[in-house]
Structures are given as structure tokens and as C-alpha cells.
Design an enzyme around this catalytic site. Structure first.
Site, PDB file in Angstrom:
ATOM      1  CB  SER A  89     -60.248 -48.439  17.313  1.00  0.00           C
ATOM      2  OG  SER A  89     -59.847 -47.341  17.310  1.00  0.00           O
ATOM      3  CG  HIS A 112     -55.819 -46.099  15.774  1.00  0.00           C
ATOM      4  ND1 HIS A 112     -55.992 -45.057  16.643  1.00  0.00           N
ATOM      5  CD2 HIS A 112     -56.588 -47.076  16.125  1.00  0.00           C
ATOM      6  CE1 HIS A 112     -56.715 -45.392  17.608  1.00  0.00           C
ATOM      7  NE2 HIS A 112     -57.123 -46.643  17.447  1.00  0.00           N
TER       8      HIS A 112
END
Length: 240
Positions: A89, A112
Site C-alpha cells: 500500500s 492497490h
């Protein structure tokens, strides 16, 4: 006990920085990393010419992570990021902000789209979705700046849409890694609770690491990291 966030001065010209946990907006205890704490300790290093960032993190607050990444971009020192196990992330954005990225062959990046917990009427929720798209663009810019001509905007957006877990070799092929080292024995050290927020977690990360393969000190780090997840989930709003 060793902190998950730590700065170590190696010499007058070189320093190590360790981020071995979540990136949060508010410090719950000494193990948390915030942009403010990072800035304070980074400034305390003085005029170093080389910074070695060792990172093993599931991510956390997107804005704190972007701030940390920008601090590293602007720093006069050459910054080498070492992905000791996982940079997921917003942690992967921090890594991409560094001058050089080095990954053991058994380490991973996870990329993501940003997400957040939201509530409201239909108009408010549509605005939230638009806001998340704008937040995602800041990460796209960072990834593309690192990758150069090895990665297109269309491809990185696809990677983000699909919550993609990249091996070191895949990261290298996309230009998000500069060098691959031999495997290490570093545990992923990410709590099961935090993994629940992700959809495509590789099976090998979900399998518990055999205790016999971890030194006692490292096992303590894994346990301490897991205890932080409950507090983090209430802090994850706007997080990557």
C-alpha cells in the site's frame, strides 16, 4: 525492545532508518510511525550523504505516507530503500520515492487503490469516490516517476485496480526495483486482521512462519506488530 520505527546513525556520512510496522496519523505508542515523528528524527541525522531505509510495512495512512515519501525525495542524501520483506500500500509509495530500491528475491510490493470507510447520502458517496480517484493520482505520479519508460499510466492503474502483489522480479521488470538480492529470512510481520482488508493476499504470506525459523527477538517483533492492528484499523481512514 527494538522499535518498529528507528533511526541508527552509522557514521558521520551514513544512517539507517527502519520502518517495521504501520504508518499512522496519530501515535498510539513508540512503535508507530507518523510523518511528524519521521520528520523530527530525519532532521536529527544532520548532514548525511547516504540514508538506508529498511522497510517491512503493510501500509497505513495515505497522507502520512505521501508526506514521508516527499521528505525522502527532497533530502540531499542518496536514499536507498531495502524492502526487507513487504512494502504494501502506501509503504510501496514511500519505497518508490527513494533514489534506489533493493529487494531480496523473496520480498514483495503490494500496490492497490486507496480505500476508506465512508457513510452518507448518494451525493456524498459519489464525492467520496471522486476524492479517492484524486488521491490515487498522487501514487500514480510517484510510481511512474520511479519506473520511467518501463511502466505506462494505463498499466499502473490496472495494477492498482487489481490489488497486485509483485515479486521482486516483477517489481524489477516494471522499473519499481533497481536491484535484486538473494533471499533473506525476514518474517512478513503483518497481522491477520490487517490482511483482512486486502483481497489477493498470496498464500505464502497467510501461512504462519514456523517458530523454529525465527530468532527469539524476531518472534517478539512479530507479536508486538500484531498487537497494533486493532488500533490501526480505527486510524486507516483515507489509508492506502
Amino acid at each position: 525492545m527494538k522499535k518498529f520505527w528507528e533511526v541508527k546513525q552509522l557514521a558521520n556520512e551514513e544512517a539507517d532508518i527502519f520502518i517495521f510496522g504501520e504508518i499512522v496519523s496519530f501515535k498510539w505508542d513508540d512503535t508507530d510511525t507518523t510523518a511528524a515523528s519521521f520528520q523530527k528524527d530525519l532532521k536529527s541525522l544532520g548532514e548525511v550523504s547516504q540514508i538506508n531505509l529498511h522497510i517491512n510495512s503493510p501500509g497505513g495512512s495515505v497522507f502520512e505516507g505521501i508526506a514521508i515519501g516527499n521528505m525522502l525525495k527532497k533530502h540531499k542524501a542518496h536514499v536507498s530503500a531495502h524492502v526487507d520483506a513487504l512494502a504494501a500500500s502506501i509503504a510501496s509509495v514511500i519505497v518508490a520515492s527513494c533514489d534506489e530500491v533493493i529487494m531480496p528475491e523473496n520480498s514483495m510490493l503490494m500496490i492497490h487503490n486507496p480505500w476508506m470507510i465512508s457513510m452518507g447520502n448518494s451525493k456524498e458517496l459519489r464525492k467520496t469516490a471522486d476524492d479517492l480517484d484524486k488521491i490515487a493520482e498522487s501514487s500514480v505520479v510517484t510510481y511512474l516517476a520511479k519506473a520511467g519508460d518501463k511502466l505506462t499510466e494505463e498499466k499502473i492503474k490496472q495494477i492498482m485496480d487489481e490489488e497486485t502483489w509483485l515479486s521482486a522480479q516483477e517489481a524489477y521488470e516494471y522499473g519499481l526495483c533497481d536491484a535484486i538480492e538473494s533471499s533473506n529470512r525476514m518474517a512478513a510481520s503483518v497481522s491477520e486482521k490487517l490482511f483482512e482488508a486486502y483481497q489477493n493476499v498470496p498464500d505464502e504470506l497467510l501461512r504462519p512462519t514456523p517458530k523454529a525459523n525465527l530468532p527469539e527477538e524476531q518472534r517478539k517483533e512479530v507479536i508486538a506488530n500484531a498487537k497494533q492492528s486493532k488500533a490501526l484499523m480505527s486510524d486507516i481512514l483515507g489509508g492506502l
